[in-house]
Scaffold this motif. Structure first.
Motif, PDB file in Angstrom:
ATOM      1  N   LYS A 175       1.018  -1.035  -0.032  1.00  0.00           N
ATOM      2  CA  LYS A 175       0.022  -0.180   0.159  1.00  0.00           C
ATOM      3  C   LYS A 175       0.847   1.267  -0.052  1.00  0.00           C
ATOM      4  N   GLN A 189      -3.831  -5.243  -7.170  1.00  0.00           N
ATOM      5  CA  GLN A 189      -5.310  -5.662  -7.388  1.00  0.00           C
ATOM      6  C   GLN A 189      -5.132  -7.273  -6.661  1.00  0.00           C
ATOM      7  N   PHE A 190      -6.506  -7.505  -6.219  1.00  0.00           N
ATOM      8  CA  PHE A 190      -6.812  -8.635  -5.680  1.00  0.00           C
ATOM      9  C   PHE A 190      -6.574  -9.699  -6.725  1.00  0.00           C
ATOM     10  N   VAL A 194      -6.809 -16.951  -2.071  1.00  0.00           N
ATOM     11  CA  VAL A 194      -7.100 -16.558  -0.959  1.00  0.00           C
ATOM     12  C   VAL A 194      -5.955 -17.651  -0.062  1.00  0.00           C
ATOM     13  N   TRP A 246     -12.927 -11.102  -2.684  1.00  0.00           N
ATOM     14  CA  TRP A 246     -12.675 -10.626  -1.661  1.00  0.00           C
ATOM     15  C   TRP A 246     -13.394  -9.401  -0.921  1.00  0.00           C
ATOM     16  N   GLU A 249     -12.431  -5.553   4.200  1.00  0.00           N
ATOM     17  CA  GLU A 249     -11.633  -4.481   4.277  1.00  0.00           C
ATOM     18  C   GLU A 249     -10.064  -4.783   4.537  1.00  0.00           C
ATOM     19  N   GLY A 250      -8.902  -4.282   3.838  1.00  0.00           N
ATOM     20  CA  GLY A 250      -7.676  -4.698   3.941  1.00  0.00           C
ATOM     21  C   GLY A 250      -7.504  -6.136   3.307  1.00  0.00           C
ATOM     22  N   TYR A 251      -6.498  -6.591   3.623  1.00  0.00           N
ATOM     23  CA  TYR A 251      -5.964  -7.960   2.939  1.00  0.00           C
ATOM     24  C   TYR A 251      -5.900  -9.376   3.835  1.00  0.00           C
ATOM     25  N   ARG A 252      -6.276  -8.891   5.012  1.00  0.00           N
ATOM     26  CA  ARG A 252      -6.147 -10.098   5.858  1.00  0.00           C
ATOM     27  C   ARG A 252      -7.211  -9.813   6.999  1.00  0.00           C
ATOM     28  N   TRP A 284      -5.732 -14.599   4.219  1.00  0.00           N
ATOM     29  CA  TRP A 284      -5.254 -13.431   3.380  1.00  0.00           C
ATOM     30  C   TRP A 284      -5.751 -13.391   2.027  1.00  0.00           C
ATOM     31  N   ALA A 285      -5.693 -12.108   1.611  1.00  0.00           N
ATOM     32  CA  ALA A 285      -6.009 -12.065   0.166  1.00  0.00           C
ATOM     33  C   ALA A 285      -4.740 -11.564  -0.567  1.00  0.00           C
ATOM     34  N   MET A 287      -2.346  -9.937  -2.973  1.00  0.00           N
ATOM     35  CA  MET A 287      -2.437  -8.697  -4.023  1.00  0.00           C
ATOM     36  C   MET A 287      -1.238  -8.728  -4.851  1.00  0.00           C
TER      37      MET A 287
END
Length: 408
Positions: A175, A189-190, A194, A246, A249-252, A284-285, A287
């Protein structure tokens, strides 16, 4: 008779390098620069330095980079050196050899393959940097932006304070605010993948699973990796599934064990045992961002995930950041002009890191191939993609890289 006054040479002050981000890459860069006599200030937005409690694989090129930083032996004592890595088929558990590690890796590549607890890696780098400059890290400092001119760089912080230096390195992760100001709104980007992560105390597992071996369980649309940490006292587990959305909010986020078990329904009993034994799961997503053809402008450049966010399927994310830090130090040491040094740093790293990012993306399909649905299909597929010749072509260039002799 008075002696003539001795004229002393003018003292040249060391260049000051500002680093935004105190993670693994920022800490490695700080250590590399401090060892070469630079003044360094690291600004980290978190209130304390720490990494998520998870495992990380350090391939021989990463071990070589840690040796260049003088911390390899310390970290080796906190880590594991698995005897081998092998693939296991998702439902039957059939084994396919991948790498002989331990002494074999050292004999072939010059350094071993280690599995490391992420907090131990960061802590080792931070302690070594603080030994050279105790106040090098400034915590709770969120980056607001920067300006640069002929005299240097000014880093603006969200609390209204500023810092000035001769160069600024954005090591502020996926980020990244530094990259956004340099190149515009280029959000990661996602990727549609996961991951389920956990670190399991080894005593919670049956004796048969307490092995110094790295296993990658592969199947159609998913895979799961497990390997030992901290001298065999912990087992790291990461399961990755293809998932189109996903929403969090956020990636985890904290994961639900029942959901994880559903994602791996029908998989081998060992996989089920690992998931059930996990004290806590994190979801986790993944990215991803296209590798940038250029990283920096003027006296400002990027490092680590800010420059080349990657999927983890080549096990090079942290290793790339450590390599960046060593090469950055070499370049700023070799060239007096900051802008020239940063151009050489970028030139030395862009092609290699782009190839690494692409290699990780390519491995996604190899780990999740539809041919893996049956043992018959898997045997033919593994011979095609993971026999000795394709493995050597895919990994030898990666593991033989030397941060201290690579062209800059």
């Amino acid at each position: 008779m008075n002696q003539p006054k001795k004229i002393l040479p003018k003292k040249v002050l060391p260049k000051k390098v500002l680093i935004a981000g105190g993670g693994i890459g920022g800490a490695a860069a700080a250590l590399s620069l401090l060892q070469r006599g630079f003044d360094v200030e690291v600004y980290e937005q978190a209130p304390e330095l720490g990494e998520v409690g998870a495992g990380i694989q350090i391939s021989p090129n990463g071990s070589r980079a840690l040796h260049a930083l003088g911390v390899f032996e310390t970290l080796k004592g906190l880590s594991c050196a698995p005897e081998k890595k092998e693939f296991r088929l998702w439902n039957t558990g059939k084994a396919f050899p991948l790498f002989d590690l331990g002494d074999s890796a050292t004999e072939k590549y010059g350094f071993p393959y280690l599995t490391v607890f992420r907090p131990d890696l960061l802590g080792t780098l931070v302690d070594a940097a603080r030994a050279l400059k105790p106040d090098v890290f400034h915590l709770g400092k969120t980056v607001a932006g920067f300006e640069q001119d002929d005299k240097g760089v000014t880093l603006r912080l969200a609390d209204g304070t500023v810092a000035t230096g001769d160069a600024l390195i954005g090591a502020d992760g996926v980020k990244t605010a530094i990259r956004r100001q340099l190149w515009g709104d280029d959000e990661a980007q996602f990727r549609g993948l996961v991951a389920w992560r956990s670190v399991i105390p080894m005593e919670l597992l049956p004796e048969s699973l307490r092995q110094m071996v790295g296993w990658t369980w592969i199947g159609p649309g998913a895979h799961l990796v497990n390997y030992p940490l901290r001298g065999g006292t912990l087992m790291n587990m990461v399961g990755t599934v293809e998932n189109g959305t996903w929403a969090a909010e956020g990636y985890r986020q904290i994961g639900d064990k029942a959901e994880c078990l559903r994602d791996f329904a029908g998989w081998h009993d060992v996989v089920q045992t690992l998931i059930k034994a996990a004290p806590q799961l994190m979801k986790w997503a993944f990215m991803e961002r296209k590798p940038a053809p250029a990283w920096g402008q003027g006296k400002v450049s990027l490092l680590g995930d800010a420059a080349h966010a990657t999927l983890p399927f080549l096990a090079q994310g942290a290793v790339m950041s450590i390599e960046d830090g060593v090469v950055l130090g070499r370049c700023l040491d070799a060239f007096d002009d900051v802008e020239t040094a940063l151009k050489h740093y970028e030139g030395a790293r862009v092609e290699r890191t782009t190839r690494m990012v692409q290699g990780a993306k390519d491995n996604t399909g190899r780990f999740h191939a539809p041919e893996l649905a049956t043992e018959e299909g898997a045997i033919a597929y593994m011979e095609q993609e993971w026999s000795r010749a394709p493995i050597a072509g895919r990994y030898d260039w990666l593991y033989k890289y030397d941060v201290l002799t690579a062209d800059i």
